[in-house]
Design a protein around this motif. Structure first.
Motif, PDB file in Angstrom:
ATOM      1  N   THR A  12       0.841  -1.208   0.000  1.00  0.00           N
ATOM      2  CA  THR A  12       0.000   0.000   0.000  1.00  0.00           C
ATOM      3  C   THR A  12       0.870   1.250   0.000  1.00  0.00           C
ATOM      4  OG1 THR A  12      -1.645  -1.251   1.248  1.00  0.00           O
ATOM      5  CG2 THR A  12      -1.941   1.133   1.139  1.00  0.00           C
ATOM      6  N   ALA A  13       1.975   1.204   0.750  1.00  0.00           N
ATOM      7  CA  ALA A  13       2.909   2.332   0.729  1.00  0.00           C
ATOM      8  C   ALA A  13       3.475   2.520  -0.677  1.00  0.00           C
ATOM      9  CB  ALA A  13       4.034   2.098   1.736  1.00  0.00           C
ATOM     10  N   SER A  14       3.723   1.426  -1.378  1.00  0.00           N
ATOM     11  CA  SER A  14       4.252   1.519  -2.746  1.00  0.00           C
ATOM     12  C   SER A  14       3.249   2.182  -3.681  1.00  0.00           C
ATOM     13  CB  SER A  14       4.597   0.121  -3.271  1.00  0.00           C
ATOM     14  OG  SER A  14       5.575  -0.500  -2.476  1.00  0.00           O
ATOM     15  N   ILE A  15       1.972   1.897  -3.470  1.00  0.00           N
ATOM     16  CA  ILE A  15       0.931   2.556  -4.271  1.00  0.00           C
ATOM     17  C   ILE A  15       0.968   4.064  -4.001  1.00  0.00           C
ATOM     18  CG2 ILE A  15      -1.575   2.799  -4.533  1.00  0.00           C
ATOM     19  CD1 ILE A  15      -1.738  -0.255  -3.899  1.00  0.00           C
ATOM     20  N   ALA A  16       1.193   4.424  -2.740  1.00  0.00           N
ATOM     21  CA  ALA A  16       1.196   5.841  -2.376  1.00  0.00           C
ATOM     22  C   ALA A  16       2.453   6.570  -2.829  1.00  0.00           C
ATOM     23  CB  ALA A  16       1.026   5.996  -0.863  1.00  0.00           C
ATOM     24  N   THR A  17       3.558   5.846  -2.984  1.00  0.00           N
ATOM     25  CA  THR A  17       4.788   6.507  -3.424  1.00  0.00           C
ATOM     26  C   THR A  17       5.010   6.369  -4.932  1.00  0.00           C
ATOM     27  OG1 THR A  17       6.164   4.538  -3.027  1.00  0.00           O
ATOM     28  CG2 THR A  17       5.937   6.099  -1.206  1.00  0.00           C
ATOM     29  N   GLY A  18       4.306   5.434  -5.545  1.00  0.00           N
ATOM     30  CA  GLY A  18       4.533   5.197  -6.967  1.00  0.00           C
ATOM     31  C   GLY A  18       5.889   4.577  -7.240  1.00  0.00           C
ATOM     32  N   ALA A  19       6.410   3.882  -6.258  1.00  0.00           N
ATOM     33  CA  ALA A  19       7.709   3.197  -6.385  1.00  0.00           C
ATOM     34  C   ALA A  19       7.646   1.964  -5.504  1.00  0.00           C
ATOM     35  CB  ALA A  19       8.843   4.115  -5.928  1.00  0.00           C
ATOM     36  N   TYR A  20       8.262   0.873  -5.940  1.00  0.00           N
ATOM     37  CA  TYR A  20       8.206  -0.342  -5.142  1.00  0.00           C
ATOM     38  C   TYR A  20       9.091  -0.202  -3.910  1.00  0.00           C
ATOM     39  CZ  TYR A  20       5.682  -2.569  -8.954  1.00  0.00           C
ATOM     40  OH  TYR A  20       4.733  -2.886  -9.894  1.00  0.00           O
ATOM     41  N   GLU A  21       8.439  -0.117  -2.765  1.00  0.00           N
ATOM     42  CA  GLU A  21       9.172  -0.047  -1.504  1.00  0.00           C
ATOM     43  C   GLU A  21       9.684  -1.444  -1.160  1.00  0.00           C
ATOM     44  OE1 GLU A  21       9.666   2.813   0.169  1.00  0.00           O
ATOM     45  OE2 GLU A  21       8.523   3.961  -1.311  1.00  0.00           O
ATOM     46  N   THR A  22      10.787  -1.509  -0.458  1.00  0.00           N
ATOM     47  CA  THR A  22      11.403  -2.816  -0.192  1.00  0.00           C
ATOM     48  C   THR A  22      11.626  -3.075   1.296  1.00  0.00           C
ATOM     49  OG1 THR A  22      13.590  -1.837  -0.513  1.00  0.00           O
ATOM     50  CG2 THR A  22      12.573  -2.881  -2.426  1.00  0.00           C
ATOM     51  N   PHE A  23      10.959  -2.303   2.153  1.00  0.00           N
ATOM     52  CA  PHE A  23      11.215  -2.480   3.589  1.00  0.00           C
ATOM     53  C   PHE A  23      10.447  -3.683   4.147  1.00  0.00           C
ATOM     54  CE2 PHE A  23       7.902   0.858   3.091  1.00  0.00           C
ATOM     55  CZ  PHE A  23       6.827   0.217   3.716  1.00  0.00           C
ATOM     56  N   ASP A  24      10.770  -4.048   5.371  1.00  0.00           N
ATOM     57  CA  ASP A  24      10.111  -5.157   6.067  1.00  0.00           C
ATOM     58  C   ASP A  24       8.652  -4.787   6.309  1.00  0.00           C
ATOM     59  OD1 ASP A  24       9.092  -6.997   7.875  1.00  0.00           O
ATOM     60  OD2 ASP A  24      10.911  -7.067   9.099  1.00  0.00           O
ATOM     61  N   ASN A  25       7.746  -5.582   5.760  1.00  0.00           N
ATOM     62  CA  ASN A  25       6.315  -5.290   5.844  1.00  0.00           C
ATOM     63  C   ASN A  25       5.802  -5.224   7.276  1.00  0.00           C
ATOM     64  OD1 ASN A  25       3.544  -5.139   4.614  1.00  0.00           O
ATOM     65  ND2 ASN A  25       3.330  -7.049   5.759  1.00  0.00           N
ATOM     66  N   PHE A  26       6.465  -5.905   8.185  1.00  0.00           N
ATOM     67  CA  PHE A  26       5.940  -5.991   9.540  1.00  0.00           C
ATOM     68  C   PHE A  26       6.625  -5.019  10.515  1.00  0.00           C
ATOM     69  CE2 PHE A  26       4.688 -10.073   7.688  1.00  0.00           C
ATOM     70  CZ  PHE A  26       3.322 -10.012   7.951  1.00  0.00           C
ATOM     71  N   VAL A  27       7.289  -4.027   9.971  1.00  0.00           N
ATOM     72  CA  VAL A  27       7.895  -2.987  10.810  1.00  0.00           C
ATOM     73  C   VAL A  27       7.300  -1.640  10.411  1.00  0.00           C
ATOM     74  CG1 VAL A  27      10.016  -1.802  11.459  1.00  0.00           C
ATOM     75  CG2 VAL A  27      10.050  -4.279  11.061  1.00  0.00           C
ATOM     76  N   ALA A  28       6.658  -0.967  11.360  1.00  0.00           N
ATOM     77  CA  ALA A  28       6.088   0.347  11.084  1.00  0.00           C
ATOM     78  C   ALA A  28       7.219   1.328  10.829  1.00  0.00           C
ATOM     79  CB  ALA A  28       5.231   0.811  12.268  1.00  0.00           C
ATOM     80  N   GLN A  29       7.195   1.968   9.682  1.00  0.00           N
ATOM     81  CA  GLN A  29       8.262   2.905   9.299  1.00  0.00           C
ATOM     82  C   GLN A  29       7.773   3.746   8.128  1.00  0.00           C
ATOM     83  OE1 GLN A  29      11.532   0.644   7.198  1.00  0.00           O
ATOM     84  NE2 GLN A  29      10.213  -1.066   7.778  1.00  0.00           N
ATOM     85  N   PRO A  30       8.397   4.897   7.921  1.00  0.00           N
ATOM     86  CA  PRO A  30       7.992   5.717   6.772  1.00  0.00           C
ATOM     87  C   PRO A  30       8.493   5.096   5.474  1.00  0.00           C
ATOM     88  CG  PRO A  30       9.800   6.746   7.939  1.00  0.00           C
ATOM     89  CD  PRO A  30       9.410   5.554   8.748  1.00  0.00           C
ATOM     90  N   PRO A  31       7.784   5.318   4.377  1.00  0.00           N
ATOM     91  CA  PRO A  31       8.276   4.835   3.081  1.00  0.00           C
ATOM     92  C   PRO A  31       9.600   5.498   2.727  1.00  0.00           C
ATOM     93  CG  PRO A  31       6.003   5.656   2.924  1.00  0.00           C
ATOM     94  CD  PRO A  31       6.515   6.053   4.265  1.00  0.00           C
ATOM     95  N   ALA A  32      10.399   4.833   1.901  1.00  0.00           N
ATOM     96  CA  ALA A  32      11.685   5.402   1.494  1.00  0.00           C
ATOM     97  C   ALA A  32      11.500   6.522   0.482  1.00  0.00           C
ATOM     98  CB  ALA A  32      12.571   4.299   0.907  1.00  0.00           C
ATOM     99  N   HIS A  33      10.483   6.386  -0.364  1.00  0.00           N
ATOM    100  CA  HIS A  33      10.247   7.386  -1.401  1.00  0.00           C
ATOM    101  C   HIS A  33       9.147   8.357  -0.957  1.00  0.00           C
ATOM    102  CE1 HIS A  33      11.840   3.770  -3.411  1.00  0.00           C
ATOM    103  NE2 HIS A  33      12.426   4.613  -4.250  1.00  0.00           N
TER     104      HIS A  33
END
Ligand SMILES: [Zn+2]
Length: 380
Positions: A96-117
């Motif tokens: 869902t974060a990737s949809i919001a950034t328009g870039a494939y995020e690669t972080f651990d899905n089970f750790v709450a964190q801001p998107p990289a992009h």
């Protein structure tokens, strides 16, 4: 023909026979700058049909019975994309974060964190100089708490969205007494893959109180209203309507998640989640039509975050999970509705889930910045 294409053709044929839509193969005409007209008054709402629904229970012939509203009310007036591929990680938060950034995020899905992009919220607010109250994210659980903004130096939290975690707001309104929490167990379940997590955990009490105050929500009213609701997504839609009626934001991102109850292995609950999500999507469209701040100037995008495993996928367990990375789990659909997009059109050209961010930038007229997804010229 690969499996992605087979799924796409199945959706196309079904839609053509059911709603009589026209097809439009990819054409290379110049971008029609639909955002350039009245872009300052356009609004965009994104709903993720989440989390994780297969074709078998939606747009396949057998699945149509579970999505009467999408099929009979929304799809016939939409620009429908039959082949949307998610090439990223199939975890709900990271996808869902990737949809919001328009870039494939690669972080651990089970750790709450801001998107990289940077997110579309940041691009939108910074480029068009919009106040925070003009961009909102309604999210399903604690993991999504930081999805409203990246830590990118040029953008970041100061340009991010207001984020609502409805279950956490309800938990805050209910107070610390455990017996009260027990009265709303389904509404407070934070995560279907980690049943041990509940909404009351890890919440930032000060932030919750700030949001409650900002929303002008009366805790007693919220408790009363919540008692009439049957699922977390109904609570999310209730909150979304409240935000629309209070702030009328131009950019709104609603993440639905009830369908992910499928992880429990109960097929009937999974189907019930799809039926409810179908109904809530129509409910949101009706809200758009009845609210003069939104009517005739809003583009509504509806798209699943991804699918689920196929019945015959090796290593999977059918509908229950999304672990195999098969075509069934990666291939979904998208529909766009509203006066700024073409109606009654079926597009077969494959697009990717990250393209949605570029489409939103086109509708609202902001610079897509670092978005990796591509514009979707067929929309206009
Ligand atoms: Zn899931």
């Amino acid at each position: 023909m690969n499996e992605h294409q087979r799924l796409s053709l199945s959706r196309r044929d079904f839609l053509l026979s059911t709603i009589g839509a026209t097809t439009s193969l990819y054409c290379s005409h110049p971008l029609r700058a639909f955002a350039s007209t009245n872009s300052t008054r356009q609004k965009a709402i994104i709903i993720t049909f989440g989390g994780g629904a297969r074709d078998d229970e939606t747009f396949s012939v057998d699945g149509q019975q579970y999505i009467p509203n999408l099929l009979n009310t929304l799809a016939p007036q939409s620009c429908f994309f039959t082949q949307v591929i998610n090439r990223g990680i199939l975890g709900h938060y990271v996808a869902t974060a990737s949809i919001a950034t328009g870039a494939y995020e690669t972080f651990d899905n089970f750790v709450a964190q801001p998107p990289a992009h940077p997110t579309i919220f940041e691009y939108f607010r910074k480029d068009l100089r919009r106040p925070r109250e003009d961009a909102w994210l309604i999210a399903p659980g604690n993991l999504f708490a930081q999805m409203g903004a990246s830590h990118n130096r040029r953008y970041g939290p100061d340009a991010g969205a207001e984020v609502i975690l409805p279950k956490q707001l309800l938990a805050a309104a209910l107070g610390p007494q455990a017996p009260q929490l027990d009265a709303y167990p389904d509404l407070l379940r934070d995560n279907y893959e980690r049943p041990d997590m509940t909404a009351g955990q890890n919440q930032d009490q000060d932030e919750m109180e700030r949001i409650v105050h900002r929303l002008n929500l009366d805790p007693a009213d919220l408790r009363t209203q919540a008692a009439t609701l049957h699922s977390p997504d109904e609570l999310s839609v209730y909150m979304t309507k409240h935000v629309m009626r209070t702030f009328a934001p131009s950019l709104l991102f609603l993440t639905l998640h009830d369908i992910d109850v499928a992880h429990s292995g109960a097929y009937s609950l999974y189907l019930e989640g799809i039926r409810r999500t179908d109904r809530l999507c129509a409910d949101m469209w009706a809200e758009i039509q009845s609210n003069p701040e939104y009517k005739d100037k809003t583009t509504l995008f509806i798209m699943p975050d991804f699918g689920r495993d196929g019945d015959n996928d090796p290593g999977g367990n059918g509908f229950q999970h999304h672990r195999t990375g098969s075509a069934s789990a990666r291939t979904t659909w998208m529909m766009a509705l509203g006066p700024a997009v073409r109606q009654k059109t079926v597009i077969e050209r494959p697009i990717e889930s990250i393209d949605l961010a570029a489409a939103v930038s086109g509708v609202l007229g902001f610079d897509a910045g670092l978005v990796q997804g591509k514009r979707i010229p067929e929309l206009a």
